[in-house]
Scaffold this motif. Structure first.
Motif, PDB file in Angstrom:
ATOM      1  N   ALA A   1      -5.446  10.694  -0.301  1.00 22.72           N
ATOM      2  CA  ALA A   1      -4.317  10.045   0.359  1.00 22.72           C
ATOM      3  C   ALA A   1      -4.141  10.555   1.786  1.00 22.72           C
ATOM      4  O   ALA A   1      -3.922   9.776   2.723  1.00 22.72           O
TER       5      ALA A   1
ATOM      6  N   CYS B   1       3.147   1.596  -3.270  1.00 27.10           N
ATOM      7  CA  CYS B   1       2.389   2.087  -4.434  1.00 27.10           C
ATOM      8  C   CYS B   1       1.967   3.537  -4.243  1.00 27.10           C
ATOM      9  O   CYS B   1       1.925   4.314  -5.208  1.00 27.10           O
ATOM     10  N   LEU B   2       1.660   3.921  -3.007  1.00 25.47           N
ATOM     11  CA  LEU B   2       1.262   5.297  -2.735  1.00 25.47           C
ATOM     12  C   LEU B   2       2.406   6.261  -3.045  1.00 25.47           C
ATOM     13  O   LEU B   2       2.213   7.317  -3.679  1.00 25.47           O
ATOM     14  N   TYR B   3       3.597   5.908  -2.622  1.00 26.98           N
ATOM     15  CA  TYR B   3       4.760   6.758  -2.918  1.00 26.98           C
ATOM     16  C   TYR B   3       5.054   6.783  -4.413  1.00 26.98           C
ATOM     17  O   TYR B   3       5.385   7.843  -4.969  1.00 26.98           O
TER      18      TYR B   3
ATOM     19  N   TRP C   1      -6.966   9.220   3.969  1.00 25.15           N
ATOM     20  CA  TRP C   1      -6.760   7.800   4.283  1.00 25.15           C
ATOM     21  C   TRP C   1      -5.693   7.631   5.348  1.00 25.15           C
ATOM     22  O   TRP C   1      -5.853   6.825   6.278  1.00 25.15           O
ATOM     23  N   LEU C   2      -4.587   8.377   5.243  1.00 21.69           N
ATOM     24  CA  LEU C   2      -3.536   8.298   6.258  1.00 21.69           C
ATOM     25  C   LEU C   2      -4.047   8.770   7.613  1.00 21.69           C
ATOM     26  O   LEU C   2      -3.729   8.167   8.652  1.00 21.69           O
TER      27      LEU C   2
ATOM     28  N   GLN D   1       0.826  -1.208   0.000  1.00 21.98           N
ATOM     29  CA  GLN D   1       0.000   0.000   0.000  1.00 21.98           C
ATOM     30  C   GLN D   1       0.856   1.252   0.000  1.00 21.98           C
ATOM     31  O   GLN D   1       0.678   2.147  -0.830  1.00 21.98           O
ATOM     32  N   TYR D   2       1.815   1.328   0.956  1.00 28.29           N
ATOM     33  CA  TYR D   2       2.569   2.579   1.006  1.00 28.29           C
ATOM     34  C   TYR D   2       3.625   2.656  -0.086  1.00 28.29           C
ATOM     35  O   TYR D   2       4.004   3.752  -0.512  1.00 28.29           O
TER      36      TYR D   2
ATOM     37  N   LEU E   1      -6.560  13.298  -5.569  1.00 31.50           N
ATOM     38  CA  LEU E   1      -5.614  12.258  -5.183  1.00 31.50           C
ATOM     39  C   LEU E   1      -4.879  12.619  -3.901  1.00 31.50           C
ATOM     40  O   LEU E   1      -4.744  11.784  -2.986  1.00 31.50           O
TER      41      LEU E   1
ATOM     42  N   HIS F   1       2.533   9.110  -6.275  1.00 35.16           N
ATOM     43  CA  HIS F   1       2.722  10.534  -6.015  1.00 35.16           C
ATOM     44  C   HIS F   1       4.021  11.061  -6.628  1.00 35.16           C
ATOM     45  O   HIS F   1       4.042  12.153  -7.226  1.00 35.16           O
TER      46      HIS F   1
END
Length: 375
Positions: A302, A196-198, A305-306, A193-194, A298, A201
């Motif tokens: 994000a 793909c998040l990085y 969610w965090l 998850q993190y 986006l 972005h």
């Protein structure tokens, strides 16, 4: 690492061989590229892997300055630095983290989290120092209007482009490291998850020519993450040490607020007032209402969610803490038994020892210890 002794030997190119020797394989590939620089025939190809491509000379008032833009050849450079990152990952793991974890005697679950936090502490600290240096030298902190003025920011300085290439290389290298480090199946979804998040972005800021705004947001995010993983390392060393977690909890909410404010200010207001708002991918212009809304959505999603995960985890920890406290209060205290009076035996004393009337020493009776409550 390279040239180290192995206690076990595995079949060539088997699964265990690749896992235990992936850093050595990467070192050999990097060495082949570096050797290619020594020959004129292969030098041009080797430079594709090492140096950023698409350099352009931009005239200035005094002289010309070399800037860069992105293109497909960046994938080759990112691939080379993925192998560099794998080698550095193995060096930190073997020569720092493994030696510390042996002294701590951690369980398997804590050992996995300790390695994860140890790697991220090194990465976040180096990224914060590097990003802060770039932001200061380029003047993005002293002039906040430069985050949206003169958009699109197609031409990047060398250190800005190289920073983004290394960031993409690190987070891409984290995907195969899940296999190389034998991460437990329960931990894989969370780490994916993190990662793909990085990637989304960083790649979005790089491809949409929002590199200046991306640098500031990464600086804020990495500073908070460094504090969190540093707190986890101190917690694994001493479970009573939770002061850094309290500091991180205070900084976390403030960071989310700063990121949202800066994103809305730069994208929602700054870019919206720019004159050129035509969609032109060839010139790198993505300043349209739809693109701005997608980027803001986006970023806001994000951060929300965090923040939701943070509040959920804090509530869970507080609930566990109060359950433990209430359970301790419900445990009844063990009744103390009255001390038994010891009668002196009849007889006389001789050299500090009680003697019976017949001359024999009586047996001393042991006192029974009070009962302890079961844990």
């Amino acid at each position: 690492m390279a040239f180290r002794r192995r206690t076990k030997s595995y079949p060539l190119f088997s699964q265990e061989f690749v896992i235990h020797n992936h850093a050595d394989i990467g070192f050999c590939l990097v060495l082949c590229v570096l050797i290619g620089l020594m020959f004129e025939v292969t030098a041009k190809t080797a430079f594709l892997f090492i140096l950023p491509q698409y350099n352009v000379s931009v005239p200035t008032a005094d002289s010309e300055t070399v800037h860069y833009h992105y293109g497909p050849k960046d994938l080759v450079t990112i691939l080379f630095y993925i192998f560099i990152t794998i080698i550095l990952h193995a060096v930190v793991q073997e020569y720092i983290l493994d030696k510390i974890s042996k002294r701590l005697h951690l369980s398997k679950v804590k050992h996995s989290k300790f390695n994860e936090s140890g790697q991220l502490v090194v990465f976040h600290l180096s990224s914060v120092i590097w990003c802060f240096y770039v932001v200061v030298t380029e003047g993005y902190l002293t002039n906040p209007r430069s985050l949206w003025e003169d958009y699109p920011h197609v031409y990047l300085p060398f250190q800005v482009k190289f920073f983004y290439l290394c960031q993409l290389a690190y987070w891409l290298h984290a995907l195969p490291e899940l296999y190389f480090q034998k991460v437990r199946k329960e931990e894989v979804p969370r780490q994916l998850q993190y990662i793909c998040l990085y990637l989304v972005h960083i790649a979005g800021a790089y491809l949409l020519n929002l590199s200046r705004l991306g640098l500031i947001l990464l600086l804020l995010q990495y500073s908070t993450e460094f504090l969190f993983h540093m707190a986890r390392l101190f917690y694994f060393a001493d479970e009573n040490n939770e002061k850094l977690f309290n500091a991180w909890a205070a900084v976390f909410g403030v960071t989310r607020l700063f990121i949202l404010t800066l994103a809305v200010l730069a994208i929602g207001f700054g870019l919206a007032r720019m004159e050129n708002q035509a969609f032109d991918p060839e010139k790198g212009n993505f300043n349209t209402l739809l693109c701005r809304l997608c980027v803001l959505l986006l970023v806001c999603a994000a951060q929300a969610w965090l923040m939701w995960r943070f509040i959920h985890s804090q509530l869970r920890h507080w609930r566990e803490y109060w359950n433990e406290q209430s359970a301790k209060r419900r445990v009844p205290a063990a009744p103390r038994l009255p001390a038994r009076l010891i009668k002196r035996e009849s007889g006389y004393h001789e050299n500090g020892v009680v003697k019976a009337e017949n001359g024999t020493s009586p047996r001393t009776k042991k006192l029974k210890s009070p009962l302890r409550p079961k844990c």
